[in-house]
Scaffold this motif. Structure first.
Motif, PDB file in Angstrom:
ATOM      1  N   ARG A 106       0.999  -1.298  -0.095  1.00 47.90           N
ATOM      2  CA  ARG A 106      -0.168   0.017   0.069  1.00 47.90           C
ATOM      3  C   ARG A 106       0.806   1.344   0.016  1.00 47.90           C
ATOM      4  O   ARG A 106       0.535   2.329  -0.644  1.00 47.90           O
ATOM      5  N   ILE A 107       2.014   1.072   0.638  1.00 47.49           N
ATOM      6  CA  ILE A 107       2.790   2.283   0.915  1.00 47.49           C
ATOM      7  C   ILE A 107       3.523   2.641  -0.458  1.00 47.49           C
ATOM      8  O   ILE A 107       3.475   3.776  -1.132  1.00 47.49           O
ATOM      9  N   SER A 108       3.803   1.564  -1.245  1.00 45.16           N
ATOM     10  CA  SER A 108       4.480   1.540  -2.624  1.00 45.16           C
ATOM     11  C   SER A 108       3.406   2.403  -3.433  1.00 45.16           C
ATOM     12  O   SER A 108       4.047   3.176  -4.256  1.00 45.16           O
ATOM     13  N   ARG A 109       2.160   1.879  -3.255  1.00 47.20           N
ATOM     14  CA  ARG A 109       1.167   2.487  -4.435  1.00 47.20           C
ATOM     15  C   ARG A 109       0.911   3.885  -3.880  1.00 47.20           C
ATOM     16  O   ARG A 109       0.861   4.838  -4.910  1.00 47.20           O
ATOM     17  N   LEU A 110       0.863   4.305  -2.966  1.00 45.08           N
ATOM     18  CA  LEU A 110       0.765   5.783  -2.264  1.00 45.08           C
ATOM     19  C   LEU A 110       1.919   6.390  -2.775  1.00 45.08           C
ATOM     20  O   LEU A 110       1.684   7.659  -3.104  1.00 45.08           O
ATOM     21  N   ARG A 111       3.276   5.956  -2.636  1.00 44.58           N
ATOM     22  CA  ARG A 111       4.292   6.817  -3.041  1.00 44.58           C
ATOM     23  C   ARG A 111       4.263   7.031  -4.534  1.00 44.58           C
ATOM     24  O   ARG A 111       4.558   8.121  -4.836  1.00 44.58           O
ATOM     25  N   ARG A 112       3.776   5.824  -5.341  1.00 41.55           N
ATOM     26  CA  ARG A 112       3.785   6.175  -6.888  1.00 41.55           C
ATOM     27  C   ARG A 112       2.664   7.248  -7.207  1.00 41.55           C
ATOM     28  O   ARG A 112       2.957   8.204  -7.982  1.00 41.55           O
ATOM     29  N   ARG A 113       1.294   7.383  -6.416  1.00 41.93           N
ATOM     30  CA  ARG A 113       0.414   8.399  -6.472  1.00 41.93           C
ATOM     31  C   ARG A 113       1.028   9.557  -6.214  1.00 41.93           C
ATOM     32  O   ARG A 113       0.638  10.852  -6.975  1.00 41.93           O
ATOM     33  N   LEU A 114       1.704   9.939  -5.154  1.00 41.91           N
ATOM     34  CA  LEU A 114       2.267  11.160  -4.647  1.00 41.91           C
ATOM     35  C   LEU A 114       3.568  11.611  -5.617  1.00 41.91           C
ATOM     36  O   LEU A 114       4.016  12.823  -5.296  1.00 41.91           O
ATOM     37  N   GLN A 115       4.191  10.865  -6.194  1.00 44.70           N
ATOM     38  CA  GLN A 115       5.395  11.109  -7.048  1.00 44.70           C
ATOM     39  C   GLN A 115       5.247  12.142  -7.918  1.00 44.70           C
ATOM     40  O   GLN A 115       4.328  12.253  -8.726  1.00 44.70           O
ATOM     41  N   PRO A 116       5.870  13.349  -7.829  1.00 45.35           N
ATOM     42  CA  PRO A 116       5.982  14.355  -8.542  1.00 45.35           C
ATOM     43  C   PRO A 116       6.211  13.835 -10.187  1.00 45.35           C
ATOM     44  O   PRO A 116       6.724  12.825 -10.291  1.00 45.35           O
ATOM     45  N   ALA A 117       5.600  14.797 -11.207  1.00 44.46           N
ATOM     46  CA  ALA A 117       6.011  14.390 -12.402  1.00 44.46           C
ATOM     47  C   ALA A 117       7.500  14.150 -12.978  1.00 44.46           C
ATOM     48  O   ALA A 117       8.013  13.317 -13.765  1.00 44.46           O
ATOM     49  N   ASN A 118       8.245  15.054 -12.178  1.00 44.13           N
ATOM     50  CA  ASN A 118       9.679  14.924 -12.252  1.00 44.13           C
ATOM     51  C   ASN A 118      10.325  14.627 -10.941  1.00 44.13           C
ATOM     52  O   ASN A 118      10.771  15.456 -10.420  1.00 44.13           O
ATOM     53  N   PRO A 119      10.378  13.273 -10.826  1.00 48.04           N
ATOM     54  CA  PRO A 119      10.943  13.005  -9.288  1.00 48.04           C
ATOM     55  C   PRO A 119      12.223  13.284  -9.219  1.00 48.04           C
ATOM     56  O   PRO A 119      12.791  13.581  -7.834  1.00 48.04           O
ATOM     57  N   ALA A 120      13.291  13.522  -9.990  1.00 51.99           N
ATOM     58  CA  ALA A 120      14.672  13.879  -9.734  1.00 51.99           C
ATOM     59  C   ALA A 120      14.694  15.311  -9.328  1.00 51.99           C
ATOM     60  O   ALA A 120      15.557  15.582  -8.684  1.00 51.99           O
ATOM     61  N   ALA A 121      13.532  16.194  -9.965  1.00 52.55           N
ATOM     62  CA  ALA A 121      13.632  17.623  -9.277  1.00 52.55           C
ATOM     63  C   ALA A 121      13.480  17.714  -7.963  1.00 52.55           C
ATOM     64  O   ALA A 121      13.739  18.934  -7.425  1.00 52.55           O
ATOM     65  N   THR A 122      12.778  17.109  -7.227  1.00 50.94           N
ATOM     66  CA  THR A 122      12.367  17.233  -5.917  1.00 50.94           C
ATOM     67  C   THR A 122      12.576  16.031  -5.007  1.00 50.94           C
ATOM     68  O   THR A 122      12.695  14.917  -5.342  1.00 50.94           O
ATOM     69  N   ALA A 123      12.720  16.325  -3.624  1.00 51.90           N
ATOM     70  CA  ALA A 123      12.944  15.221  -2.696  1.00 51.90           C
ATOM     71  C   ALA A 123      11.635  14.440  -2.621  1.00 51.90           C
ATOM     72  O   ALA A 123      10.395  14.979  -2.836  1.00 51.90           O
ATOM     73  N   PRO A 124      11.725  13.196  -2.200  1.00 49.95           N
ATOM     74  CA  PRO A 124      10.507  12.373  -2.066  1.00 49.95           C
ATOM     75  C   PRO A 124       9.769  12.916  -1.156  1.00 49.95           C
ATOM     76  O   PRO A 124       9.928  13.472  -0.108  1.00 49.95           O
ATOM     77  N   THR A 125       8.249  12.632  -1.389  1.00 52.34           N
ATOM     78  CA  THR A 125       7.077  13.190  -0.611  1.00 52.34           C
ATOM     79  C   THR A 125       7.025  12.384   0.701  1.00 52.34           C
ATOM     80  O   THR A 125       6.663  12.826   1.645  1.00 52.34           O
ATOM     81  N   LEU A 126       6.768  11.155   0.361  1.00 50.17           N
ATOM     82  CA  LEU A 126       6.976   9.857   1.487  1.00 50.17           C
ATOM     83  C   LEU A 126       7.940   9.380   1.596  1.00 50.17           C
ATOM     84  O   LEU A 126       8.329   8.614   0.924  1.00 50.17           O
ATOM     85  N   VAL A 127       8.615   9.389   2.734  1.00 49.67           N
ATOM     86  CA  VAL A 127       9.737   8.644   3.348  1.00 49.67           C
ATOM     87  C   VAL A 127       9.618   7.963   4.570  1.00 49.67           C
ATOM     88  O   VAL A 127       8.873   8.374   5.288  1.00 49.67           O
TER      89      VAL A 127
END
Length: 172
Positions: free
Chosen positions: A1-22
């Motif tokens: 579930r956390i993996s799916r939530l991370r994918r949903r919260l992931q910004p369009a350009n993940p390299a540009a920002t820090a992870p949202t859910l850690v």
């Protein structure tokens, strides 16, 4: 579930920002920017409004207060009655009430009484012993040309304070 939530919260350009859910010790941490969470945006607007008020820039303060209270949609977690007395929920609702009173004070200084009446009515309905909100509502009503309604409100508050707390209203 956390993996799916991370994918949903992931910004369009993940390299540009820090992870949202850690992952952190004991659970997970959700990190959001000020513009991604209403409460953070509300508080930022209030900080700016208070700065403008301190600088006597009342028109700008008024606009910022109006924008901030416009974000608020109602009591925090009102649909979860089991949490109504949770200290965090109570504190957030009190924070909003304090901001409404500040906004009403600025509106009064600008002669814009009518626009804060509905907000103040909501505060005094939610917190019938909030003297400062009642005082601001009386001023707003009187400033809107409704002196009789303001005096009726005063008498109602005076009776409530005497009956429930055995005290008279404060100076304000």
């Amino acid at each position: 579930r956390i993996s799916r939530l991370r994918r949903r919260l992931q910004p369009a350009n993940p390299a540009a920002t820090a992870p949202t859910l850690v992952a952190v010790s004991g659970g997970y941490q959700l990190t959001v920017a000020e513009d991604q969470l209403d409460l953070l945006r509300f508080r930022a607007l209030i900080r700016r409004a208070r700065r403008q008020r301190a600088l006597h820039e009342l028109s700008q303060a008024h606009q910022l207060y109006a924008e901030a209270v416009g974000i608020w949609r109602g009591e925090v977690l009102s649909c979860l009655t089991a949490l109504a007395n949770d200290p965090v929920v109570v504190g957030l609702n009190q924070e909003w009430q304090t901001v409404v009173v500040e906004y009403a004070t600025v509106a009064d200084e600008l002669g814009r009484h009518e626009e804060v009446v509905p907000l103040l009515r909501r505060v005094v309905t939610d917190n019938p012993l909030h003297e400062a909100a009642h005082a601001r509502l009386m001023v707003a009503l009187a400033g809107s040309g409704r002196q009789a309604e303001a005096l009726t409100l005063y008498e109602s508050v005076r009776r409530r304070l005497a009956d429930e707390l055995g005290t008279d209203p404060g100076q304000e």
